[in-house]
Design an enzyme around this catalytic site. Structure first.
Site, PDB file in Angstrom:
ATOM      1  N   ASN A 136       0.821  -1.218   0.000  1.00  0.00           N
ATOM      2  CA  ASN A 136       0.000   0.000   0.000  1.00  0.00           C
ATOM      3  C   ASN A 136       0.855   1.269   0.000  1.00  0.00           C
ATOM      4  OD1 ASN A 136       1.055  -0.036   2.574  1.00  0.00           O
ATOM      5  ND2 ASN A 136      -0.882   0.287   3.630  1.00  0.00           N
ATOM      6  N   HIS A 138       3.327   1.923   2.111  1.00  0.00           N
ATOM      7  CA  HIS A 138       3.849   2.369   3.408  1.00  0.00           C
ATOM      8  C   HIS A 138       5.362   2.212   3.476  1.00  0.00           C
ATOM      9  CE1 HIS A 138       3.289  -1.764   5.684  1.00  0.00           C
ATOM     10  NE2 HIS A 138       4.440  -1.728   5.048  1.00  0.00           N
TER      11      HIS A 138
HETATM   12  C1  GLP Z   1       6.437  -4.391   6.625  1.00  0.00           C
HETATM   13  C2  GLP Z   1       7.422  -3.618   7.512  1.00  0.00           C
HETATM   14  C3  GLP Z   1       8.292  -2.699   6.685  1.00  0.00           C
HETATM   15  C4  GLP Z   1       8.712  -3.433   5.439  1.00  0.00           C
HETATM   16  C5  GLP Z   1       7.510  -3.587   4.539  1.00  0.00           C
HETATM   17  C6  GLP Z   1       7.740  -4.463   3.330  1.00  0.00           C
HETATM   18  O1  GLP Z   1       5.154  -4.302   7.099  1.00  0.00           O
HETATM   19  N1  GLP Z   1       6.774  -2.851   8.516  1.00  0.00           N
HETATM   20  O2  GLP Z   1       9.402  -2.256   7.449  1.00  0.00           O
HETATM   21  O3  GLP Z   1       9.693  -2.690   4.772  1.00  0.00           O
HETATM   22  O4  GLP Z   1       6.359  -4.003   5.266  1.00  0.00           O
HETATM   23  O5  GLP Z   1       7.956  -5.802   3.684  1.00  0.00           O
HETATM   24  P1  GLP Z   1       8.480  -6.904   2.670  1.00  0.00           P
HETATM   25  O6  GLP Z   1       9.884  -6.550   2.329  1.00  0.00           O
HETATM   26  O7  GLP Z   1       8.388  -8.212   3.402  1.00  0.00           O
HETATM   27  O8  GLP Z   1       7.595  -6.839   1.478  1.00  0.00           O
END
Ligand code: GLP
Length: 238
Positions: A136, A138
């Site tokens: 999303n 973030h």
């Molecule tokens: C998570 C963490 C983030 C991370 C993101 C992506 O929820 N809070 O710090 O960077 O989402 O995660 P991933 O690399 O597993 O896709």
């Protein structure tokens, strides 16, 4: 934001690890803020290889945890804490005095955020910030919204964040997270954003439109003077 497109996850991880190592060689005591999640696992493993070849390389680096699930014991395998211990702090030999992280089990979440703001006032600003991106948009747990908090705060997690692989198997995934704020991230001297895999295609497509939207926090990185987005072909849908 500079864009670096890589053939695959391995190549992307090597480029990112190389850039981190260059920064550490330039500033041996740098404050390195790290995201958790799947995307940077290989990058961190490559840092560990560098450490084995040159045990002095990370001997002064300070590590800061970007974010944390709220309401889990610190020893729960789903926490960012256990993740960083396993992938970074142990392998790089970072002793407790050189590590700063939000507590998942803090009794008073707001006080815990204030504690981290004080840590940042003392140790910061961040020299190098390694970020992943949620589906999303973030960053850490800086979730989409009409307004974004500047400093460390308690975040109400978006439904997609509660389905993240780190916590999806829990019967009741956390509803809240603790995270550094947008100003803390944007004050970093350098930012690396890592985006990998087909699940990130839509989010990467949106990021590459170069429009700033608080409803898509990663887009704010276009305003940073020294940010690099590393992505692989799978994320680019190629
Ligand atoms: C998570 C963490 C983030 C991370 C993101 C992506 O929820 N809070 O710090 O960077 O989402 O995660 P991933 O690399 O597993 O896709």
């Amino acid at each position: 934001m500079h864009l670096i497109s890589s053939e695959d996850h391995e190549t992307m991880s090597r480029s990112a690890a190389g850039q981190i190592v260059d920064a550490v060689r330039q500033t041996p005591d740098l404050l390195l803020c790290l995201a958790t999640g799947q995307t940077p696992v290989r990058t961190y493993a490559l840092l560990a290889e560098h450490h084995r070849a040159d045990p002095q390389l990370f001997s002064r680096v300070r590590i800061l945890k970007l974010d944390e699930w709220y309401g889990l014991p610190m020893t729960a395998p789903q926490t960012g804490e256990v993740y960083l211990q396993h992938h970074v702090l142990g392998p790089l030999g970072i002793e407790p005095a050189r590590y700063f992280g939000l507590r998942s089990d803090a009794e008073d979440a707001v006080a815990e955020c204030a504690r981290m703001d004080a840590v940042l006032a003392r140790e910061g600003p961040i020299d190098l910030c390694v970020l992943g991106m949620g589906t999303n948009g973030h960053l850490g747990f800086i979730e989409p919204g009409t307004d974004l908090s500047l400093h460390t705060h308690v975040a109400t997690l978006a439904p997609s964040s509660r389905q993240h692989t780190m916590v999806a198997a829990l019967p009741d995934p956390p509803t809240h997270g603790l995270t550094l704020g947008l100003a803390d991230v944007m004050a970093s001297a350098e930012i690396l954003l890592l985006v990998s895999g087909p699940a990130k295609q839509d989010a990467l497509g949106r990021l590459l439109k170069r429009r700033i939207q608080t409803q898509f926090p990663a887009s704010l990185l276009w305003l940073h003077p020294n940010a690099t987005c590393f992505y692989d072909r799978a994320a680019a849908g190629m």
